[in-house]
Design a protein around this motif. Structure first.
Motif, mmCIF file in Angstrom:
data_model
loop_
_atom_site.group_PDB
_atom_site.id
_atom_site.type_symbol
_atom_site.label_atom_id
_atom_site.label_comp_id
_atom_site.label_asym_id
_atom_site.label_seq_id
_atom_site.Cartn_x
_atom_site.Cartn_y
_atom_site.Cartn_z
ATOM 1 N N TYR A 193 -4.176 19.192 4.293
ATOM 2 C CA TYR A 193 -3.445 19.201 3.333
ATOM 3 C C TYR A 193 -3.243 17.680 2.459
ATOM 4 N N ARG A 194 -2.625 16.825 3.469
ATOM 5 C CA ARG A 194 -2.573 15.363 3.207
ATOM 6 C C ARG A 194 -3.605 14.674 2.886
ATOM 7 N N GLN A 195 -4.797 14.955 3.651
ATOM 8 C CA GLN A 195 -6.019 14.331 3.662
ATOM 9 C C GLN A 195 -6.560 14.696 1.961
ATOM 10 N N TYR A 207 0.736 -0.958 -0.027
ATOM 11 C CA TYR A 207 -0.076 0.152 0.077
ATOM 12 C C TYR A 207 0.715 1.280 -0.078
ATOM 13 N N GLN A 208 0.551 2.208 -0.845
ATOM 14 C CA GLN A 208 1.166 3.566 -0.900
ATOM 15 C C GLN A 208 0.048 4.612 -0.643
ATOM 16 N N ASP A 209 0.364 5.280 0.678
ATOM 17 C CA ASP A 209 -0.570 6.255 0.934
ATOM 18 C C ASP A 209 -2.103 6.021 1.048
ATOM 19 N N GLY A 210 -2.082 4.791 1.723
ATOM 20 C CA GLY A 210 -3.384 4.271 1.958
ATOM 21 C C GLY A 210 -4.098 3.390 0.886
ATOM 22 N N VAL A 222 -8.197 11.205 1.578
ATOM 23 C CA VAL A 222 -8.477 10.278 2.698
ATOM 24 C C VAL A 222 -9.378 11.484 3.608
ATOM 25 N N THR A 223 -10.258 11.139 4.481
ATOM 26 C CA THR A 223 -11.148 11.775 5.390
ATOM 27 C C THR A 223 -10.699 11.328 6.555
ATOM 28 N N SER A 224 -10.185 12.135 7.464
ATOM 29 C CA SER A 224 -9.687 11.385 9.057
ATOM 30 C C SER A 224 -10.090 12.301 10.098
ATOM 31 N N ILE A 251 -4.351 2.558 9.351
ATOM 32 C CA ILE A 251 -2.918 2.928 9.655
ATOM 33 C C ILE A 251 -2.723 4.137 8.983
ATOM 34 N N TYR A 252 -2.725 4.323 7.905
ATOM 35 C CA TYR A 252 -2.484 5.751 7.429
ATOM 36 C C TYR A 252 -3.219 6.783 7.709
ATOM 37 N N ALA A 253 -4.640 6.509 7.809
ATOM 38 C CA ALA A 253 -5.586 7.458 8.196
ATOM 39 C C ALA A 253 -5.285 7.938 9.489
ATOM 40 N N SER A 254 -4.944 7.107 10.319
ATOM 41 C CA SER A 254 -4.772 7.718 11.941
ATOM 42 C C SER A 254 -3.670 8.557 12.041
ATOM 43 N N TYR A 255 -2.689 8.598 11.013
ATOM 44 C CA TYR A 255 -1.752 9.608 11.294
ATOM 45 C C TYR A 255 -2.426 10.994 10.803
#
Length: 553
Positions: free
Chosen positions: A458-460, A179-182, A465-467, A238-242
């Motif tokens: 920004y990363r979302q 997986y890359q970036d989720g 990703v929505t977190s 895992i990714y979204a948690s960050y």
């Protein structure tokens, strides 16, 4: 338009996130004892935490700045980790050194030796330079030379961070998922095993026999190793948690991923007018994103009146991604093409976010008096913008693509009008200027974001990703993520029945969090006997779990 759903004292917190076990090994590179993580060998002479992490926090990442820096996970107490498990880490390579050593044409960023001196890639993720650009490469071989090598189409940025997860099981019925970036970028069925269960897991290097080779320079952060392979939901979690942001007491988000009505928060859907439609495009900042845009002159949209109330206490954040491709000149005295307009109490604009017509740079205007132009940030290209107001000290912080770009002072918050609509695509003048623009991931949150939260927003957007943790919001769903099962619920509001676009098990909760109804494998829910009010539906089927607000009239 009626004003709906402003404040509730009850908290609804349904955890729909995947459950994650504790890692067997973890290295975060934070604090005074960053170099003593259990199970790791970390060379502090030629590698240091001088690097900034993914959120631009200094001294928070391992920096390989020389050819001798060493970072290995020995995992002596968990030899089974070489048979199955999950490795999660962030990495950014720069390869400024000229004496780096690839394996063949591949530069490993993660490597596990199978015991051989050639064809030694028991488990390796790296990159190769293809047509001048780095591309991901995955390899896995047994000591009997069976296995595979596969190049992925995913690019590897040498200027930005990526998050990687490698989930694997060797032997019969085995597999490797990357997986890359989720996002799942490789899934491969395998049957081979590793014969050597004592070699370390290496980062940015590879050791053959006693020969240590540096394969890349750059940064590594947040390494976690788990003794079990993860499924896709866990890998995404895992990714979204960050990237999770603890929201303010009220939040609204319009992501536009499925249609103009997709959103969360205590508000009605966005109201669209002629020409304001949903588009799909390859966004230069982050792959395939969907967004809403008014690519027709004169097209506008507005947010429900209630959304403006989020701004009422004076400390708030507005974030969105935007691009402007043109504008009208109906008002030659107006120098700005407005993307978003918040009303003031005198019929004008309290806040305008948009593009300067002449210089094409990002521009903010506050109560038609003070203005801030962000030089070097052209809105002719996609930009992610975070506008954060702090009513305690009357300051504004403006972040572009996750980095602080400008600050300003304002003291006229009393002129904010929360009883009129927030507009997209035009200003409020009698003869308005229309911006030919597109907007994505519009968030309005009753909270001042700090630099880390702005970087997370920004990363979302960048990685779709929505977190958010909305535990303290007036109506919250803990860790709201993009719909997994994509079930549509209609009509909403309703007076009696609601239909589901897919069969699902449904649980109905009131605003106190009490379960008031449940249905099995249903396509229609009878709410005719429910009292008028707001309810939360938790919908589950084989494709995942999804929560949605429903209004019973």
């Amino acid at each position: 338009m009626r004003r709906l759903l402003l404040f509730f004292s009850a908290i609804v917190a349904l955890n729909v996130a995947a459950q994650l076990p504790a890692p067997a090994y973890e290295a975060t590179f934070n604090g005074a004892n960053w170099d003593t993580a259990t199970g790791f060998t970390i060379n502090t002479t030629n590698g240091t935490t001088s690097g900034a992490d993914i959120f631009n926090t200094p001294y928070s990442a391992y920096n390989f700045y020389s050819l001798n820096g060493k970072l290995q996970l020995d995992a002596v107490s968990q030899t089974g980790l070489r048979e199955k498990g999950t490795i999660s880490f962030f990495a950014k390579y720069n390869n400024t050194q000229t004496s780096l050593t690839p394996i063949g044409f591949t530069y490993p960023i993660f490597y596990l030796n199978n015991g051989l001196t050639s064809w030694s890639e028991g488990l390796m993720l790296g990159f190769e330079i293809v047509a001048g650009a780095p591309k991901l490469m995955m390899k896995s071989y047994s000591a009997q030379y069976t296995g595979f090598s596969e190049q992925l189409n995913n690019a590897v940025s040498n200027t930005d961070w990526h998050h990687y997860i490698i989930s694997y099981k060797f032997g019969n019925g085995g597999y490797i998922n990357v997986y890359q970036d989720g996002k799942l970028v490789l899934t491969k069925d395998i049957s081979h095993s590793l014969s050597n269960l004592t070699k370390p897991f290496e980062f940015f290097s590879h050791t053959s026999g006693s020969v240590f080779n540096r394969s890349a320079t750059g940064f590594v952060d947040e390494i976690r190793a788990y003794t079990e392979p993860f499924n896709t939901a866990q890998a995404k979690e895992i990714y979204a948690s960050y990237l999770k942001i603890n929201s303010g007491s009220t939040i609204a988000k319009y992501s536009f991923d499925d249609d103009l009505t997709e959103h969360f928060g205590n508000y009605q859907p966005l109201n669209s007018f002629f020409g304001f439609n949903r588009y799909i495009a390859t966004v230069s900042q982050g792959g395939n994103n969907t967004y809403v845009g008014n690519m027709v002159v004169g097209a506008t949209a507005e947010l429900p009146i209630g959304v403006g109330s989020i701004l009422s206490e004076g400390s708030y954040t507005i974030s969105l991604a935007a691009i402007v491709t043109g504008f009208t000149n109906n008002d030659n005295g107006e120098i700005m093409a407005t993307v978003l307009s918040i009303p003031n109490t005198t019929g004008g604009d309290f806040l305008k976010i948009g593009m300067h017509k002449g210089t094409k740079v990002l521009r903010f205007e506050i109560n038609e008096s003070s203005a801030v132009s962000v030089n070097g940030t052209s809105l002719e290209n996609w930009q992610h913008i975070v506008f954060s107001a702090n009513n305690q000290n009357n300051t504004l912080s403006i972040y572009v693509n996750g980095a602080l770009a400008a600050t300003a002072v304002y003291n006229k918050h009393q002129f904010l009008n929360t009883l009129q609509n927030i507009l997209l695509g035009k200003n409020r003048k009698p003869t308005p200027t229309y911006a030919v623009c597109a907007v994505d991931d519009l968030v309005i949150d009753r909270k001042t974001y700090n630099a880390v939260e702005a970087a997370k927003a920004y990363r979302q957007w960048k990685t779709a990703v929505t977190s958010y943790d909305t535990t303290y919001s007036t109506l919250g769903v803990d860790h709201i993520q993009k719909t997994q099962n994509n079930i549509k619920v209609y009509p909403n509001p309703t007076t009696d029945f609601v239909k589901l676009s897919q069969k699902a098990d449904a649980e109905v909760y009131d605003l106190s969090g009490k379960l008031v109804g449940s249905y099995k494998n249903a396509e229609m829910l009878d709410l005719s006997t429910y009292q008028q009010g707001i309810y939360l539906l938790k919908l589950s089927n084989s494709k995942g779990t999804h929560s949605v607000k429903i209004i019973k009239k």
